[in-house]
Design an enzyme around this catalytic site. Structure first.
Site, PDB file in Angstrom:
ATOM      1  N   HIS A  33      -4.770   1.385   7.338  1.00 34.66           N
ATOM      2  CA  HIS A  33      -3.411   1.919   7.527  1.00 34.66           C
ATOM      3  C   HIS A  33      -3.170   3.092   6.579  1.00 34.66           C
ATOM      4  CE1 HIS A  33       1.099   1.310   8.096  1.00 34.66           C
ATOM      5  NE2 HIS A  33       1.054   2.029   6.996  1.00 34.66           N
ATOM      6  N   GLU A  34      -3.610   2.922   5.314  1.00 34.49           N
ATOM      7  CA  GLU A  34      -3.392   3.993   4.319  1.00 34.49           C
ATOM      8  C   GLU A  34      -4.280   5.203   4.587  1.00 34.49           C
ATOM      9  OE1 GLU A  34      -0.707   1.338   2.957  1.00 34.49           O
ATOM     10  OE2 GLU A  34      -0.844   3.504   2.803  1.00 34.49           O
TER      11      GLU A  34
ATOM     12  N   GLY B  55       0.851  -1.191   0.000  1.00 33.74           N
ATOM     13  CA  GLY B  55       0.000   0.000   0.000  1.00 33.74           C
ATOM     14  C   GLY B  55       0.882   1.233   0.000  1.00 33.74           C
TER      15      GLY B  55
ATOM     16  N   GLN C 104       2.673   9.986   1.862  1.00 37.09           N
ATOM     17  CA  GLN C 104       4.014   9.433   2.027  1.00 37.09           C
ATOM     18  C   GLN C 104       4.979   9.904   0.946  1.00 37.09           C
ATOM     19  OE1 GLN C 104       2.209   5.271   2.484  1.00 37.09           O
ATOM     20  NE2 GLN C 104       4.083   5.128   3.703  1.00 37.09           N
TER      21      GLN C 104
ATOM     22  N   HIS D 118      -2.783   7.395   7.046  1.00 43.39           N
ATOM     23  CA  HIS D 118      -1.739   8.269   6.477  1.00 43.39           C
ATOM     24  C   HIS D 118      -2.344   9.585   5.977  1.00 43.39           C
ATOM     25  CE1 HIS D 118       2.071   6.150   6.589  1.00 43.39           C
ATOM     26  NE2 HIS D 118       1.573   5.068   6.023  1.00 43.39           N
TER      27      HIS D 118
ATOM     28  N   CYS E  11       5.623  -0.179   7.750  1.00 48.67           N
ATOM     29  CA  CYS E  11       5.306   1.053   7.041  1.00 48.67           C
ATOM     30  C   CYS E  11       6.523   1.500   6.236  1.00 48.67           C
ATOM     31  CB  CYS E  11       4.899   2.140   8.049  1.00 48.67           C
ATOM     32  SG  CYS E  11       4.382   3.668   7.252  1.00 48.67           S
ATOM     33  N   LEU E  12       6.293   1.856   4.989  1.00 47.77           N
ATOM     34  CA  LEU E  12       7.420   2.283   4.138  1.00 47.77           C
ATOM     35  C   LEU E  12       8.026   3.581   4.654  1.00 47.77           C
ATOM     36  CD1 LEU E  12       5.880   1.417   0.666  1.00 47.77           C
ATOM     37  CD2 LEU E  12       7.490   0.068   2.014  1.00 47.77           C
TER      38      LEU E  12
HETATM   39  O1  K2U Z   1       3.770   2.277   4.383  1.00 49.77           O
HETATM   40  C1  K2U Z   1       2.735   1.797   3.920  1.00 49.77           C
HETATM   41  O2  K2U Z   1       1.648   2.375   4.043  1.00 49.77           O
HETATM   42  C2  K2U Z   1       2.798   0.431   3.254  1.00 49.77           C
HETATM   43  C3  K2U Z   1       2.556  -0.623   4.310  1.00 49.77           C
HETATM   44  C4  K2U Z   1       1.254  -1.277   4.026  1.00 49.77           C
HETATM   45  C5  K2U Z   1       0.832  -2.193   5.144  1.00 49.77           C
HETATM   46  C6  K2U Z   1      -0.318  -1.897   5.838  1.00 49.77           C
HETATM   47  C7  K2U Z   1      -0.775  -2.728   6.836  1.00 49.77           C
HETATM   48  C8  K2U Z   1      -0.094  -3.892   7.159  1.00 49.77           C
HETATM   49  C9  K2U Z   1       1.079  -4.187   6.486  1.00 49.77           C
HETATM   50  C10 K2U Z   1       1.547  -3.343   5.478  1.00 49.77           C
HETATM   51  C11 K2U Z   1       3.723  -1.630   4.324  1.00 49.77           C
HETATM   52  O3  K2U Z   1       4.939  -1.050   4.595  1.00 49.77           O
HETATM   53  S1  K2U Z   1       3.967  -2.485   2.858  1.00 49.77           S
HETATM   54  C12 K2U Z   1       5.309  -3.621   3.375  1.00 49.77           C
HETATM   55  C13 K2U Z   1       4.724  -4.742   4.192  1.00 49.77           C
HETATM   56  C14 K2U Z   1       4.027  -5.725   3.497  1.00 49.77           C
HETATM   57  C15 K2U Z   1       3.405  -6.764   4.207  1.00 49.77           C
HETATM   58  C16 K2U Z   1       3.462  -6.811   5.597  1.00 49.77           C
HETATM   59  C17 K2U Z   1       4.154  -5.819   6.293  1.00 49.77           C
HETATM   60  C18 K2U Z   1       4.799  -4.782   5.592  1.00 49.77           C
HETATM   61 ZN    ZN Z   2       2.476   3.226   6.157  1.00 53.62          ZN
END
Ligand code: K2U
Ligand code: ZN
Length: 159
Positions: free
Chosen positions: A132-133, A45, A50, A136, A90-91
């Site tokens: 989560h998004e 996501g 971001q 943000h 989170c990126l």
């Molecule tokens: O920064 C972001 O928004 C991307 C997030 C998206 C995410 C939301 C909820 C749960 C996990 C990830 C991640 O950084 S994308 C990388 C990632 C992928 C799978 C699990 C954990 C992290």
């Molecule tokens: Zn994030």
């Protein structure tokens, strides 16, 4: 084009994003750059906040083979229910994961990248990722849900 991603504790991650007035070519270019940036970072996501664009645009793809791109513009939660706790990353907060409690089921209304209104229901990881998004876009990071102590420890590790 791959866009630079803001990193915690950058203050610009706290800006509340504005609604998109009309889905024009600039928005479409941003959406395409956001997908490219998300895939390049192995994210599932990415919110416009971001990449320092403070408008309500989200891209998501939780598939392993980058086959399910989803774009949400001006998303609104219509319904939410249930509880789920998943380990989030989170990126914008590199090398840090933590379990966060969220709703397991949500129903969203949004515009797609053609500016057409649609509704989507989501559970599990997709639901968590959308929440989560959307956080943000409101200047909220998943680390905000952790204890003060954990946040201080994280800040120390980063500084
Ligand atoms: O920064 C972001 O928004 C991307 C997030 C998206 C995410 C939301 C909820 C749960 C996990 C990830 C991640 O950084 S994308 C990388 C990632 C992928 C799978 C699990 C954990 C992290
Ligand atoms: Zn994030």
């Amino acid at each position: 084009m791959i866009l630079p991603i803001l990193s915690y504790p950058d203050k610009r991650l706290r800006i509340v994003a504005e609604n998109v007035k009309n889905v024009d070519d600039t928005i479409k270019k941003l959406v395409s750059d956001m997908f490219e940036t998300m895939y390049d970072s192995n994210g599932i996501g990415l919110a416009a906040t971001q990449v320092n664009h403070h408008i309500r645009v989200i891209v998501i793809d939780i598939s392993q083979d980058k086959s399910q791109p989803l774009c949400l513009i001006n998303p609104e939660i219509i319904e939410k229910s249930g509880e789920i706790s998943l380990e989030e990353g989170c990126l914008s907060v590199p090398d840090y994961k933590h379990f966060i409690n969220r709703n397991d089921h949500i129903k969203i209304q949004a515009l797609n990248e053609k500016g057409k209104t649609f509704k989507i229901e989501a559970n599990d990881l997709l639901s968590v990722c959308i929440q989560h998004e959307m956080d943000h876009l409101n200047g909220i990071l998943f680390v905000d849900y952790l204890s003060r102590i954990k946040q201080q420890r994280l800040l120390k590790k980063i500084s």
